[in-house]
Design a protein around this motif. Structure first.
Motif, PDB file in Angstrom:
ATOM      1  N   UNK A  23       0.829  -1.202   0.000  1.00  0.00           N
ATOM      2  CA  UNK A  23       0.000   0.000   0.000  1.00  0.00           C
ATOM      3  C   UNK A  23       0.864   1.253   0.000  1.00  0.00           C
ATOM      4  N   UNK A  24       1.961   1.204   0.740  1.00  0.00           N
ATOM      5  CA  UNK A  24       2.894   2.331   0.732  1.00  0.00           C
ATOM      6  C   UNK A  24       3.520   2.479  -0.652  1.00  0.00           C
ATOM      7  N   UNK A  25       3.909   1.357  -1.241  1.00  0.00           N
ATOM      8  CA  UNK A  25       4.581   1.370  -2.541  1.00  0.00           C
ATOM      9  C   UNK A  25       3.658   1.911  -3.637  1.00  0.00           C
ATOM     10  N   UNK A  26       2.472   1.366  -3.743  1.00  0.00           N
ATOM     11  CA  UNK A  26       1.571   1.763  -4.829  1.00  0.00           C
ATOM     12  C   UNK A  26       0.915   3.109  -4.564  1.00  0.00           C
ATOM     13  N   UNK A  27       0.325   3.266  -3.390  1.00  0.00           N
ATOM     14  CA  UNK A  27      -0.520   4.435  -3.148  1.00  0.00           C
ATOM     15  C   UNK A  27       0.266   5.714  -2.910  1.00  0.00           C
ATOM     16  N   UNK A  28       1.444   5.603  -2.298  1.00  0.00           N
ATOM     17  CA  UNK A  28       2.238   6.807  -2.032  1.00  0.00           C
ATOM     18  C   UNK A  28       3.334   6.979  -3.082  1.00  0.00           C
ATOM     19  N   UNK A  29       4.202   5.990  -3.185  1.00  0.00           N
ATOM     20  CA  UNK A  29       5.318   6.119  -4.131  1.00  0.00           C
ATOM     21  C   UNK A  29       4.804   6.137  -5.569  1.00  0.00           C
ATOM     22  N   UNK A  30       3.796   5.319  -5.859  1.00  0.00           N
ATOM     23  CA  UNK A  30       3.228   5.308  -7.209  1.00  0.00           C
ATOM     24  C   UNK A  30       2.596   6.634  -7.585  1.00  0.00           C
ATOM     25  N   UNK A  31       1.840   7.227  -6.647  1.00  0.00           N
ATOM     26  CA  UNK A  31       1.244   8.539  -6.921  1.00  0.00           C
ATOM     27  C   UNK A  31       2.325   9.584  -7.140  1.00  0.00           C
ATOM     28  N   UNK A  32       3.379   9.525  -6.334  1.00  0.00           N
ATOM     29  CA  UNK A  32       4.467  10.492  -6.524  1.00  0.00           C
ATOM     30  C   UNK A  32       5.151  10.304  -7.871  1.00  0.00           C
ATOM     31  N   UNK A  33       5.276   9.058  -8.314  1.00  0.00           N
ATOM     32  CA  UNK A  33       5.853   8.790  -9.629  1.00  0.00           C
ATOM     33  C   UNK A  33       5.033   9.467 -10.719  1.00  0.00           C
ATOM     34  N   UNK A  59      -2.279   5.559   3.643  1.00  0.00           N
ATOM     35  CA  UNK A  59      -1.549   5.697   2.381  1.00  0.00           C
ATOM     36  C   UNK A  59      -2.314   6.574   1.400  1.00  0.00           C
ATOM     37  N   UNK A  60      -3.649   6.489   1.398  1.00  0.00           N
ATOM     38  CA  UNK A  60      -4.444   7.351   0.520  1.00  0.00           C
ATOM     39  C   UNK A  60      -4.385   8.799   0.989  1.00  0.00           C
ATOM     40  N   UNK A  61      -4.391   9.018   2.294  1.00  0.00           N
ATOM     41  CA  UNK A  61      -4.274  10.381   2.821  1.00  0.00           C
ATOM     42  C   UNK A  61      -2.944  11.004   2.400  1.00  0.00           C
ATOM     43  N   UNK A  62      -1.871  10.209   2.486  1.00  0.00           N
ATOM     44  CA  UNK A  62      -0.557  10.715   2.080  1.00  0.00           C
ATOM     45  C   UNK A  62      -0.546  11.081   0.606  1.00  0.00           C
ATOM     46  N   UNK A  63      -1.180  10.248  -0.224  1.00  0.00           N
ATOM     47  CA  UNK A  63      -1.203  10.549  -1.661  1.00  0.00           C
ATOM     48  C   UNK A  63      -2.023  11.802  -1.942  1.00  0.00           C
ATOM     49  N   UNK A  64      -3.105  12.006  -1.201  1.00  0.00           N
ATOM     50  CA  UNK A  64      -3.890  13.236  -1.354  1.00  0.00           C
ATOM     51  C   UNK A  64      -3.018  14.461  -1.067  1.00  0.00           C
ATOM     52  N   UNK A  65      -2.244  14.378  -0.009  1.00  0.00           N
ATOM     53  CA  UNK A  65      -1.392  15.515   0.365  1.00  0.00           C
ATOM     54  C   UNK A  65      -0.331  15.792  -0.687  1.00  0.00           C
ATOM     55  N   UNK A  66       0.204  14.735  -1.296  1.00  0.00           N
ATOM     56  CA  UNK A  66       1.190  14.928  -2.362  1.00  0.00           C
ATOM     57  C   UNK A  66       0.572  15.641  -3.561  1.00  0.00           C
ATOM     58  N   UNK A  67      -0.638  15.248  -3.928  1.00  0.00           N
ATOM     59  CA  UNK A  67      -1.314  15.896  -5.058  1.00  0.00           C
ATOM     60  C   UNK A  67      -1.539  17.377  -4.746  1.00  0.00           C
ATOM     61  N   UNK A  68      -2.011  17.657  -3.555  1.00  0.00           N
ATOM     62  CA  UNK A  68      -2.219  19.049  -3.149  1.00  0.00           C
ATOM     63  C   UNK A  68      -0.906  19.830  -3.213  1.00  0.00           C
ATOM     64  N   UNK A  69       0.178  19.216  -2.727  1.00  0.00           N
ATOM     65  CA  UNK A  69       1.471  19.898  -2.702  1.00  0.00           C
ATOM     66  C   UNK A  69       1.979  20.211  -4.106  1.00  0.00           C
ATOM     67  N   UNK A  70       1.775  19.292  -5.051  1.00  0.00           N
ATOM     68  CA  UNK A  70       2.243  19.551  -6.412  1.00  0.00           C
ATOM     69  C   UNK A  70       1.453  20.661  -7.078  1.00  0.00           C
ATOM     70  N   UNK A  71       0.226  20.860  -6.665  1.00  0.00           N
ATOM     71  CA  UNK A  71      -0.525  22.016  -7.175  1.00  0.00           C
ATOM     72  C   UNK A  71      -0.001  23.306  -6.561  1.00  0.00           C
ATOM     73  N   UNK A  72       0.100  23.352  -5.256  1.00  0.00           N
ATOM     74  CA  UNK A  72       0.464  24.607  -4.587  1.00  0.00           C
ATOM     75  C   UNK A  72       1.935  24.966  -4.774  1.00  0.00           C
ATOM     76  N   UNK A  73       2.809  23.976  -4.906  1.00  0.00           N
ATOM     77  CA  UNK A  73       4.235  24.262  -5.057  1.00  0.00           C
ATOM     78  C   UNK A  73       4.629  24.511  -6.512  1.00  0.00           C
TER      79      UNK A  73
END
Length: 372
Positions: free
Chosen positions: A98-108, A163-177
């Motif tokens: 779940x960490x690999x796919x949902x967080x690292x995969x979303x960041x990829x 893991x889904x919460x972390x991926x949500x935060x990454x998406x938000x960060x890529x918009x704001x940053x």
């Protein structure tokens, strides 16, 4: 005309979204990227496999160079990200995936989108990265608590929801940053055709047809908000068309049911179907309880799972107001459609359950889903 990349498009919700999109926007190109893990199934995409604007790529979202190539070669302007490990029980026993796919995969995916769309300038001014999330990121509700809104603080309680919460935060960060044009949707529990049989509704249906126990966690009074999967696809469509960049939208059915009540309803409907249609007894000879009008006798209470959230409920007023979103299916109409689909598609669900669906699809369809 749009060019879409749909990650996880061979899974339950992703495949239903692909069907919806290609039916409503046949002029658009749709590229599916799926790793075909246990819940990814090419058979789910058979209805669109021969469409001239459909393309399939067997690959992993963690393969950033592959994602970059797809974005460039197909001139993708819209990325809809469904790919995720999503079963809470599996996240408890094996959280690493779940960490690999949902967080690292979303960041990829985010890295690839930033590089191609922003850094290299392909569709720099006209792109969308839409991330599909879940109501589980908000945690759990008491019996009288107000439903989750887009401003509810995140409080995930399982490795999956964390893991889904972390991926949500990454998406938000890529918009704001970085200025990536993103949107997020958090949805209720989905149900409908092609639902993997380990989840509650398809598990109950298929177990009744095999006279197997219907396992109910704890007292069965956990409450979930249910949404027919095509209504979810319709909601994402509206987010893509009308949603404000950088915003999150809750997509829900305003349709709360306790698990035990859903199971009893399915038993009742199954009893009715066998009474109404005698040919079902011949088609499903092992479903003796349903044939006798006693499917509810298969209900079996089992030990509750660790950290089981008691209640989820979505407040969809933002989507209703900004997007004019309304589900088209009631739970009664949606569950009857779902039940009919499983009764008519034994080959699909039996092949999924015994792991032979890859062999089955190869023998059923002359045209390979994958396209160069």
């Amino acid at each position: 005309m749009s060019n879409l990349l749909v990650t996880g498009g061979a899974g339950f919700i992703g495949a239903n979204f692909v069907h919806y999109w290609m039916e409503n926007y046949p002029q658009d190109k749709v590229v599916v990227l799926d790793a075909l893990t246990y819940a990814g199934n090419k058979a789910n995409l058979e209805p669109v496999a021969k469409h001239p604007n459909f393309y399939f790529c067997h690959g992993n979202i963690c393969d950033t160079p592959l994602v970059e190539t797809l974005l460039k070669e197909h001139r993708i302007d819209t990325l809809v990200h469904f790919a995720a490990e999503s079963h809470v029980d599996r996240s408890i026993t094996g959280p690493d995936a779940f960490i690999e796919t949902n967080i690292i995969g979303t960041h990829s995916l985010l890295k690839a989108a930033k590089k191609i769309w922003l850094d290299e300038g392909l569709n720099k001014e006209n792109h969308r990265f839409h991330h599909v999330s879940t109501d589980e990121v908000y945690g759990t509700l008491g019996p009288n608590d107000p439903a989750f809104s887009e401003t509810t603080p995140y409080a995930p309680n399982s490795p999956y929801s964390a893991s889904k919460a972390a991926s949500d935060h990454l998406v938000r960060a890529y918009h704001h940053t970085y200025g990536l044009q993103t949107t997020i949707s958090n949805c209720s529990n989905n149900y409908g055709p092609y639902h993997f049989p380990e989840k509650l509704i398809p598990l109950v249906i298929t177990n009744i047809l095999q006279d197997k126990p219907l396992p109910i966690y704890g007292d069965g009074k956990q409450i979930r908000d249910w949404l027919y999967v095509e209504d979810h696809a319709r909601g994402i469509d509206l987010v893509l068309k009308k949603g404000r960049v950088g915003e999150c939208y809750n997509i829900g059915g305003i349709n709360e049911w306790a698990n035990i009540d859903i199971v009893k309803l399915i038993c009742e409907l199954m009893n009715e179907e066998f009474a109404r249609n005698p040919s079902l007894a011949e088609k499903y000879p092992n479903a003796t309880k349903a044939q006798q009008g006693q499917a509810e006798e298969l209900i079996t209470f089992v030990t509750d799972r660790a950290g089981h959230d008691r209640r989820y409920a979505i407040d969809p007023r933002k989507s209703n107001g900004e997007l004019s979103y309304q589900p088209q299916e009631s739970f009664e109409t949606g569950i009857r459609k779902t039940l009919s689909w499983y009764l008519d598609n034994e080959i699909w669900w039996s092949a999924v359950m015994d792991g032979s669906y890859q062999d089955w699809i190869a023998t059923q369809y002359a045209q390979e889903v994958t396209k160069a």
